[in-house]
Scaffold this active site. Structure first.
Site, short mmCIF file in Angstrom:
data_model
loop_
_atom_site.label_atom_id
_atom_site.label_comp_id
_atom_site.label_asym_id
_atom_site.label_seq_id
_atom_site.Cartn_x
_atom_site.Cartn_y
_atom_site.Cartn_z
N ARG A 12 0.92 -1.18 0.10
CA ARG A 12 -0.05 0.26 -0.01
C ARG A 12 0.78 1.20 0.05
NH1 ARG A 12 -2.71 -4.09 1.52
NH2 ARG A 12 -0.75 -4.41 2.55
N THR A 13 1.80 1.34 0.93
CA THR A 13 2.49 2.44 1.07
C THR A 13 3.16 3.00 -0.36
OG1 THR A 13 2.71 2.12 3.37
CG2 THR A 13 4.03 4.03 2.60
N LYS B 99 26.59 -3.83 -0.33
CA LYS B 99 28.07 -3.80 -0.37
C LYS B 99 28.40 -3.02 1.01
CE LYS B 99 27.43 -2.68 -5.42
NZ LYS B 99 27.42 -1.60 -6.20
N HIS C 197 4.69 5.61 11.51
CA HIS C 197 4.28 5.60 10.30
C HIS C 197 3.17 6.72 10.07
CE1 HIS C 197 3.26 4.07 6.44
NE2 HIS C 197 2.77 2.79 6.55
N1 CP Z 1 -0.41 -0.08 5.71
C1 CP Z 1 0.77 -0.39 5.31
O1 CP Z 1 1.88 0.21 5.64
O2 CP Z 1 1.15 -1.30 4.46
P1 CP Z 1 2.17 -1.78 3.57
O3 CP Z 1 2.93 -2.44 4.37
O4 CP Z 1 1.53 -2.74 2.36
O5 CP Z 1 2.82 -0.46 3.02
#
Ligand code: CP
Length: 309
Positions: free
Chosen positions: A58-59, A88, A137
């Protein structure tokens, strides 16, 4: 559809939910609504780099979709530990110095808390924290809060039940920080002790006078909830299988819990889910998690435009 001119630059980097006070939140959400996913060329000629040290669906893809919808271009690497010069031995700082010479904005996902702040310290261009280990996040929290407002028509006074992995769950941590600014919000944290919400978040809620409860059963709190915010127990964060087994607890959402949830309430989840929400719940109109994920595009469009204006 006519889209209003962009606001003046309000952000240098997006690193933490702590950066977003009420007026900035309102500006981001108003801009997301006004853009509405409409494609245009306002970021034509600008380049976004996605640098992902951890997996994502998603992100990464919603950021890429957002940039392309605004007429910009995208470069990047997933699995950066394997497919970039990190393998590396290149440091994060050196990688960011280089990528910031090639792009106008960097979207970084990393497995260590604080990585985005380290990146911002050496970057010549804005850095967006797309998840830093068990840290934060913030862009997920923005789309989560945007979803609550869209679905319920309000944020003030909502009763939110967080469940699942609240210790390592960076999305829950970031959303709590945003919600704690709104009067009348109440929160419950339902998780086994081993993955209960951190002492730092509890201290902040105490300091702000936000009421919250700790619980290990959903049954006691679901009948009063406006939002259930379910999260995945993140197996990848546990070194000890026995601790992971203890963390799983009993917070699965299925027909029995949905029968206890008020008719106008919603179930959210940052996704991906494993088995913590029964797929039989998906057709219930209160299951908001796929609508929530779709909101990621417009919220990230608004952020990119603000950072690159
Ligand atoms: N919600 C979220 O961060 O999903 P992803 O890990 O798929 O990006």
């Amino acid at each position: 559809m006519q889209v209003a001119p962009p606001p003046s630059r309000l952000l240098d980097h997006v690193l933490s939910s702590h950066q977003f006070g009420r007026s900035l939140l309102e500006a981001v959400f108003a801009r997301a609504r006004s853009l509405g996913g409409v494609r245009d060329r306002r970021l034509s000629g600008r380049i976004m780099a996605t640098l992902f040290y951890e997996p994502s669906t998603r992100t990464r893809l919603s950021f890429e979709s957002a940039m392309l919808r605004l007429g910009g271009a995208v470069i990047g690497t997933e699995a950066a530990r394997e497919f970039s010069s990190v393998i590396k031995g290149e440091t994060l700082e050196d990688t960011i110095r280089m990528v910031s010479a090639y792009a106008d904005v960097i979207v970084l996902r990393h497995d260590q808390a604080g990585a985005a702040a380290r990146a911002a310290a050496v970057s010549d261009v804005p850095v967006i924290n797309a998840g830093d280990g068990p840290g934060e996040h913030p862009t997920q929290a923005l789309l989560d809060l945007f979803t609550i407002e869209n679905e319920l028509g309000r944020i003030e006074g909502v009763d939110v039940v967080f469940c699942g992995d609240l210790r390592y769950g960076r999305t829950a941590r970031s959303l709590v920080l945003l919600l704690s600014q709104f009067p009348g919000v109440r929160m419950s944290f339902v998780a086994p002790d081993v993955v209960q919400i951190g002492a730092d978040i509890r201290a902040l809620l105490d300091e702000r006078g936000v009421p919250y409860r700790l619980n290990d059963s959903l049954h006691a709190v679901v009948p009063e909830a406006d939002v259930i915010y379910q999260t995945r127990i993140q197996k990848e964060r546990f070194g000890d299988p026995a601790e992971f087994a203890r963390a799983r607890g009993d917070t699965r959402i299925g027909a029995e819990l949905m029968a206890m949830l008020p008719a106008r309430s919603i179930v959210m989840h940052p996704l991906p889910r494993v088995d913590e929400i029964d797929p039989g719940v998906d057709d219930d109109p209160r299951a908001a998690y796929f609508r929530q994920a779709r909101n990621g595009v417009v919220v990230r469009m608004a952020l990119l435009e603000m950072l690159l204006a």
